[in-house]
Design an enzyme around this catalytic site. Sequence first.
Site, PDB file in Angstrom:
ATOM      1  N   VAL A   1       0.840  -1.204   0.000  1.00  0.00           N
ATOM      2  CA  VAL A   1       0.000   0.000   0.000  1.00  0.00           C
ATOM      3  C   VAL A   1       0.874   1.253   0.000  1.00  0.00           C
ATOM      4  O   VAL A   1       0.629   2.217  -0.737  1.00  0.00           O
ATOM      5  CB  VAL A   1      -0.951  -0.028   1.227  1.00  0.00           C
ATOM      6  CG1 VAL A   1      -1.636   1.306   1.428  1.00  0.00           C
ATOM      7  CG2 VAL A   1      -1.987  -1.135   1.057  1.00  0.00           C
TER       8      VAL A   1
ATOM      9  N   THR B   1      -4.621  -1.493   7.116  1.00  0.00           N
ATOM     10  CA  THR B   1      -5.914  -2.055   7.551  1.00  0.00           C
ATOM     11  C   THR B   1      -5.817  -2.368   9.039  1.00  0.00           C
ATOM     12  O   THR B   1      -4.907  -3.086   9.467  1.00  0.00           O
ATOM     13  CB  THR B   1      -6.243  -3.330   6.765  1.00  0.00           C
ATOM     14  OG1 THR B   1      -6.258  -2.980   5.396  1.00  0.00           O
ATOM     15  CG2 THR B   1      -7.603  -3.883   7.136  1.00  0.00           C
TER      16      THR B   1
ATOM     17  N   GLU C   1      -7.453   2.085   2.194  1.00  0.00           N
ATOM     18  CA  GLU C   1      -7.073   1.822   0.803  1.00  0.00           C
ATOM     19  C   GLU C   1      -7.820   0.592   0.311  1.00  0.00           C
ATOM     20  O   GLU C   1      -7.884  -0.410   1.015  1.00  0.00           O
ATOM     21  CB  GLU C   1      -5.556   1.573   0.766  1.00  0.00           C
ATOM     22  CG  GLU C   1      -4.997   1.451  -0.614  1.00  0.00           C
ATOM     23  CD  GLU C   1      -5.415   2.595  -1.511  1.00  0.00           C
ATOM     24  OE1 GLU C   1      -4.960   3.719  -1.293  1.00  0.00           O
ATOM     25  OE2 GLU C   1      -6.231   2.364  -2.432  1.00  0.00           O
TER      26      GLU C   1
ATOM     27  N   GLU D   1      -4.298  -6.091  -5.548  1.00  0.00           N
ATOM     28  CA  GLU D   1      -3.027  -6.482  -6.132  1.00  0.00           C
ATOM     29  C   GLU D   1      -3.283  -6.879  -7.583  1.00  0.00           C
ATOM     30  O   GLU D   1      -4.313  -7.464  -7.900  1.00  0.00           O
ATOM     31  CB  GLU D   1      -2.409  -7.647  -5.352  1.00  0.00           C
ATOM     32  CG  GLU D   1      -2.040  -7.245  -3.948  1.00  0.00           C
ATOM     33  CD  GLU D   1      -1.274  -8.319  -3.186  1.00  0.00           C
ATOM     34  OE1 GLU D   1      -0.705  -9.219  -3.815  1.00  0.00           O
ATOM     35  OE2 GLU D   1      -1.250  -8.223  -1.952  1.00  0.00           O
TER      36      GLU D   1
ATOM     37  N   CYS E   1      -5.294  -9.980   2.283  1.00  0.00           N
ATOM     38  CA  CYS E   1      -6.369  -9.185   2.894  1.00  0.00           C
ATOM     39  C   CYS E   1      -7.621  -9.976   3.254  1.00  0.00           C
ATOM     40  O   CYS E   1      -8.031  -9.985   4.410  1.00  0.00           O
ATOM     41  CB  CYS E   1      -6.757  -8.052   1.960  1.00  0.00           C
ATOM     42  SG  CYS E   1      -5.466  -6.829   1.828  1.00  0.00           S
TER      43      CYS E   1
ATOM     44  N   LYS F   1      -3.579 -15.183  -6.968  1.00  0.00           N
ATOM     45  CA  LYS F   1      -4.403 -14.824  -8.136  1.00  0.00           C
ATOM     46  C   LYS F   1      -3.467 -14.306  -9.214  1.00  0.00           C
ATOM     47  O   LYS F   1      -2.264 -14.126  -8.963  1.00  0.00           O
ATOM     48  CB  LYS F   1      -5.447 -13.762  -7.777  1.00  0.00           C
ATOM     49  CG  LYS F   1      -4.833 -12.427  -7.365  1.00  0.00           C
ATOM     50  CD  LYS F   1      -5.897 -11.349  -7.264  1.00  0.00           C
ATOM     51  CE  LYS F   1      -5.235 -10.004  -6.976  1.00  0.00           C
ATOM     52  NZ  LYS F   1      -6.172  -8.902  -6.888  1.00  0.00           N
TER      53      LYS F   1
END
Length: 462
Positions: free
Chosen positions: A30, A142, A173, A177, A282, A342
């Site tokens: 971030v 976070t 935020e 990604e 996250c 991912k």
Amino acid sequence: MVLLREKMEEIEHTFEKKDIKIGIIGAGYVGLVTSVGLAYKGFKVLAFEKNVEKLNLLKKGISPFYEPDLQKFLINSINSGRLSFIDEVSQLIKECKHIYICVGTPIKEDQTYDMFFLDSAAREIANHLPQNEQKIIIIKSTVPPGTAKWFKKIIYRYRRNKKTNIEVASIPEFLREGNAIYDFFNPNRIIIGVDNKSIVEDLTQIYHDFPAPIIIVSTTEAELIKLASNAFLATKISFINSISDICEQLDCDIENVRNGIGLDNRIGIDFLKPGIGFGGSCLPKDLNAIISIFKEKQIDPVLFEAVKKINNDRINLIMNKIKKALWNIKGKTITIWGISFKAGTDDIRESPVLKLIPILIKEGANLILYDPKATNNFKNQYPQYSINPSIKITENIYESVVNSNIVVITNDWEEYKRVNLQKIYELMETPIIIDGRNILNHLEISEYGFEYYRIGVNYESS
Ligand code: UDX
């Protein structure tokens, strides 16, 4: 991506130098994207990273992780003189009125956030704060609801009797990604959490020209919005994964059902892709955190527990598909396409494949792993696998299928769609594909003669 390029040219074009110097503490995911993004927006940015190895790379204009376009943005920002990386956090605290906190909040064993780095940042700020100057601290990490209030309290505590003029805001935020640069410049909304309205005008100076509505809320509301957003996204994925399970039993195709559900504007098609479960730094972490917060406040987190359970069970589903397809796993060569959680990233944190690998090894399989970007991270973080004779890690997709009995797709890189299927078919010993992301075109695949199994379809009848 075309959109991104046009947008970037527009940003470069309309770029005007802004008079504000912004400090960023923590140049991780971030922090680094925020640094280059704000530099592109015309601000002068000073970024501090305490990891010396990473800092040295950043000073040379090298991104420590893979993210599309980030490298180019980083070099341009440094060359324009708008972004510099510094060794001394004190310099940043003295020179910048706006200080972004982007330090990590890893999850502890008890599934709550580890606030150590935030606590340390608060202490650093308190120690180096010049008197008679207002500082606005913006928390981007976070964090659990209530953190901004704590942060302010800690600073005042360490200041003891010294004159202090700080405000703490929470501006979460939401970037993904793999799409981080695009998301930075094109957020759906900008949430500005403040407990003192007098700093709103100051903060909107930074965000007024982003193409998104600005929502002003309290700091705790902003923190909850971030957590709840990720919990909702996780819920959507577990929801569609549940529906895909029933599709397999009812001879329905999840892709048709997903379309039918997602075209309702109230629901939306995004985040309704079935697969082997969500991973990353996250969604799993924030889901665990929200469960802990509910428990702490004595509210039953039944919904989120179910979302988590459904996600954890996805590995069993894939294992069953592999067993069903191979009949016997021991001694078989299994190719896995996908190590990162991912496409678009080399990040392997909480990647579902990390759960699959030890199970397959225990079953006696030989594994060949391939990922377009994540093999190095995998080798560095799991050195025991690099020396395991049952595991081979390849840098070439065709090499990964030589004499293989089955390909299991675990993430969604575009490369898999462009692969020469004829060549793959010929190289494999037994041409079977389990598509854990429904990424390939099933009609095309079948034409080549593969046995092909995807998620959310009863493959015995497809
Ligand atoms: C997420 C949030 O999207 C972002 O707003 C927040 O700032 C950080 O966390 P990220 O972790 O980068 O972003 O990944 P995301 O794109 O949300 O995907 C998370 C996981 O869900 C991945 O494993 C992905 O493969 C999976 N996923 C996503 C699905 O299984 N189905 C979908 O439809 C979408």
